[in-house]
Design an enzyme around this catalytic site. Structure first.
Site, PDB file in Angstrom:
ATOM      1  N   GLN A 139     -17.901   0.560 -72.213  1.00 33.47           N
ATOM      2  CA  GLN A 139     -17.843  -0.334 -71.038  1.00 33.47           C
ATOM      3  C   GLN A 139     -16.833   0.213 -70.038  1.00 33.47           C
ATOM      4  O   GLN A 139     -15.775   0.717 -70.402  1.00 33.47           O
ATOM      5  CB  GLN A 139     -17.450  -1.746 -71.499  1.00 33.47           C
ATOM      6  CG  GLN A 139     -17.270  -2.752 -70.376  1.00 33.47           C
ATOM      7  CD  GLN A 139     -15.824  -2.856 -69.916  1.00 33.47           C
ATOM      8  OE1 GLN A 139     -14.907  -2.555 -70.670  1.00 33.47           O
ATOM      9  NE2 GLN A 139     -15.620  -3.258 -68.672  1.00 33.47           N
ATOM     10  N   THR A 164     -19.383  -3.541 -66.175  1.00 34.00           N
ATOM     11  CA  THR A 164     -19.042  -4.957 -65.980  1.00 34.00           C
ATOM     12  C   THR A 164     -19.010  -5.242 -64.488  1.00 34.00           C
ATOM     13  O   THR A 164     -18.105  -4.784 -63.781  1.00 34.00           O
ATOM     14  CB  THR A 164     -17.680  -5.259 -66.633  1.00 34.00           C
ATOM     15  OG1 THR A 164     -17.803  -5.018 -68.033  1.00 34.00           O
ATOM     16  CG2 THR A 164     -17.255  -6.703 -66.402  1.00 34.00           C
ATOM     17  N   LYS A 231     -23.573  -5.688 -66.902  1.00 39.45           N
ATOM     18  CA  LYS A 231     -22.969  -6.814 -67.649  1.00 39.45           C
ATOM     19  C   LYS A 231     -22.411  -7.854 -66.687  1.00 39.45           C
ATOM     20  O   LYS A 231     -21.552  -7.537 -65.861  1.00 39.45           O
ATOM     21  CB  LYS A 231     -21.840  -6.307 -68.544  1.00 39.45           C
ATOM     22  CG  LYS A 231     -21.091  -7.413 -69.287  1.00 39.45           C
ATOM     23  CD  LYS A 231     -20.017  -6.833 -70.200  1.00 39.45           C
ATOM     24  CE  LYS A 231     -19.384  -7.885 -71.105  1.00 39.45           C
ATOM     25  NZ  LYS A 231     -18.459  -8.776 -70.428  1.00 39.45           N
ATOM     26  N   HIS A 255     -19.087 -13.887 -68.890  1.00 35.52           N
ATOM     27  CA  HIS A 255     -17.807 -13.336 -69.339  1.00 35.52           C
ATOM     28  C   HIS A 255     -17.114 -14.334 -70.293  1.00 35.52           C
ATOM     29  O   HIS A 255     -15.895 -14.447 -70.324  1.00 35.52           O
ATOM     30  CB  HIS A 255     -16.918 -13.064 -68.118  1.00 35.52           C
ATOM     31  CG  HIS A 255     -16.061 -11.840 -68.222  1.00 35.52           C
ATOM     32  ND1 HIS A 255     -16.341 -10.674 -67.558  1.00 35.52           N
ATOM     33  CD2 HIS A 255     -14.897 -11.611 -68.881  1.00 35.52           C
ATOM     34  CE1 HIS A 255     -15.389  -9.786 -67.795  1.00 35.52           C
ATOM     35  NE2 HIS A 255     -14.500 -10.324 -68.605  1.00 35.52           N
ATOM     36  N   ASP A 286     -24.776 -12.812 -73.757  1.00 31.66           N
ATOM     37  CA  ASP A 286     -23.523 -13.208 -74.405  1.00 31.66           C
ATOM     38  C   ASP A 286     -23.012 -14.480 -73.771  1.00 31.66           C
ATOM     39  O   ASP A 286     -23.605 -15.014 -72.840  1.00 31.66           O
ATOM     40  CB  ASP A 286     -22.472 -12.081 -74.423  1.00 31.66           C
ATOM     41  CG  ASP A 286     -21.687 -11.878 -73.126  1.00 31.66           C
ATOM     42  OD1 ASP A 286     -21.609 -12.791 -72.289  1.00 31.66           O
ATOM     43  OD2 ASP A 286     -21.131 -10.774 -72.958  1.00 31.66           O
ATOM     44  N   LEU A 289     -22.014 -17.618 -78.133  1.00 32.16           N
ATOM     45  CA  LEU A 289     -22.691 -17.471 -79.434  1.00 32.16           C
ATOM     46  C   LEU A 289     -21.683 -17.626 -80.566  1.00 32.16           C
ATOM     47  O   LEU A 289     -20.676 -16.913 -80.606  1.00 32.16           O
ATOM     48  CB  LEU A 289     -23.366 -16.100 -79.526  1.00 32.16           C
ATOM     49  CG  LEU A 289     -24.639 -16.043 -78.699  1.00 32.16           C
ATOM     50  CD1 LEU A 289     -24.591 -14.919 -77.707  1.00 32.16           C
ATOM     51  CD2 LEU A 289     -25.852 -15.958 -79.592  1.00 32.16           C
ATOM     52  N   ARG A 290     -21.957 -18.555 -81.468  1.00 37.12           N
ATOM     53  CA  ARG A 290     -21.023 -18.786 -82.577  1.00 37.12           C
ATOM     54  C   ARG A 290     -21.718 -18.849 -83.940  1.00 37.12           C
ATOM     55  O   ARG A 290     -21.042 -18.913 -84.959  1.00 37.12           O
ATOM     56  CB  ARG A 290     -20.258 -20.115 -82.374  1.00 37.12           C
ATOM     57  CG  ARG A 290     -19.388 -20.153 -81.117  1.00 37.12           C
ATOM     58  CD  ARG A 290     -18.164 -19.231 -81.208  1.00 37.12           C
ATOM     59  NE  ARG A 290     -17.361 -19.321 -80.019  1.00 37.12           N
ATOM     60  CZ  ARG A 290     -17.541 -18.561 -78.916  1.00 37.12           C
ATOM     61  NH1 ARG A 290     -18.506 -17.637 -78.892  1.00 37.12           N
ATOM     62  NH2 ARG A 290     -16.770 -18.702 -77.879  1.00 37.12           N
TER      63      ARG A 290
END
Ligand SMILES: Cc1cc2nc3c(=O)[nH]c(=O)nc-3n(C[C@H](O)[C@H](O)[C@H](O)COP(=O)(O)O)c2cc1C
Length: 359
Positions: A139, A164, A231, A255, A286, A289-290
């Protein structure tokens, strides 16, 4: 809501992701925990990211004969044992001494890939050397240091860049400011210690930096001939602009709630962005997410793979390389169970037909 009372498992092994989270919070100093957990503004985006996952259900589909679904997939030519990549998160040595070296080693062991950050505690080269089979994507920010960074990344053997685009300046991180933390800047300087990149340093000091345009990014990426992920995409129009600039993949992301607050939850925007992209390039997701259930929903709603930020950092903080490895194992196990119960034989068969809005 699952409540975990004891952070350290009696039998020495984490059985759930909640146990890993609790252990991480127990081990981290308060300021590092705030840096990891907090978001921007009043944290509406941070909360919205979680709430978005509660608006969908997985449709049970018994008696399909699916007994051992396959979780493996491929992203930009990279084989993954499960459609999960670890996010680029900077300041990684705040969570465990080996930071992204440990993340990449864990990813090599579980068969997934790292997106290695520009402002991490270790250089792209160091992470690639630690675990070349996992350190596949690097990244970086669209700043004037781009060309020099891309050359280094290519020379270190990475397959792709992750640019990013949502962080020309750091978000207004309210809780961080209130904490008044003073970490040693070296934890963000793995890539700049030897050849100082002033733009990176100034971004993370929250100063104004020269912001790039899509045209500039298109020219810069064309010079380096590497596939690249955009991203930080949250609308179909911006996804279109990224594809127009030559992006090889779109990462739908806010983010982790750390930039614009309020902004839309990533999952809420995924279906419209996936429809706009219409299979021209893969779409990643993203932010928030857990659980393995969250991975299932994201894949069903149009993501080719997901990227885990805090979840990977919790593993790192809880037990270093082992903690990250357990995190990926537990996510995989839960996804595998859900695919079995929903009659989904492989990742390619996981479509919107497998889910429904919560009745
Ligand atoms: C502690 C921390 C540091 C981060 N640093 C970066 C970074 O340097 N570059 C970047 O593109 N994203 C960074 N992010 C954002 C992550 O890459 C990712 O988008 C986010 O964590 C996803 O949300 P989640 O934490 O809910 O999974 C950071 C996130 C966290 C939690």
């Amino acid at each position: 809501m699952v409540t975990v009372t004891s952070a350290f498992p009696q039998d020495g092994e984490f059985r759930t992701l909640e146990e890993i989270h609790a252990a991480a919070l127990e081990r981290l100093p308060r300021d590092a925990a705030v840096y990891l957990e907090s978001g921007a503004g009043t944290e509406q985006t941070l909360r919205a990211n979680r709430e978005a996952f509660t608006r969908w259900v997985i449709k049970p589909k018994p008696m399909t004969g699916v007994g051992d679904p396959k979780t493996n997939t491929e992203f930009l030519g990279i084989s993954l044992s499960v459609p999960v990549l670890t996010a680029p998160f900077g300041g990684d040595a705040l969570f465990a001494r080996d930071g992204h070296l440990a993340v990449a080693r864990a990813n090599a062991a579980t068969g997934i890939a790292s997106i290695v950050p520009e402002v991490g505690s270790f250089s792209w080269e160091q992470v690639a050397e630690a675990a070349p089979s996992a350190a596949r994507i690097a990244q970086l920010h669209p700043f004037d240091s781009f060309d020099a960074s891309a050359e280094r990344i290519k020379a270190a053997g990475y397959d792709a860049l992750c640019v990013t685009v949502d962080c020309p300046i750091m978000g207004f991180r309210t809780r961080n400011r209130m904490e008044r933390f003073r970490f040693d800047p070296v934890v963000w300087a793995g890539n700049v210690i030897h050849d100082c990149s002033p733009n990176v340093a100034s971004t993370y000091g929250s100063k104004i930096v020269p912001a790039w345009t899509w045209d500039q990014l298109a020219e810069a990426t064309a010079r380096h001939q590497m596939p690249w992920i955009a991203k930080g995409i949250l609308t179909p129009e911006v996804a279109e602009a990224a594809i127009g600039a030559g992006a090889s993949a779109i990462l739908v992301s806010n983010h982790g709630g750390r930039q614009i607050d309020p902004s839309p939850a990533s999952l809420d925007m995924l279906p419209a962005i996936a429809a706009q992209v219409a299979g021209r390039v893969p779409v990643l997701l993203d932010s928030g997410l857990r659980t393995g259930g969250d991975v299932f929903l994201a894949l069903a709603l149009g993501a080719s793979a997901v990227v885990i930020g805090r979840l990977a950092a919790y593993g790192l903080a809880a037990a270093g390389e082992h903690g990250v490895r357990r995190t990926v194992e537990l996510l995989t196990e839960e996804l595998h169970i859900l695919m079995t119960l929903a009659g989904i034989p492989d990742i390619g068969s996981l479509t919107a037909a497998a889910v429904a809005p919560r009745p």
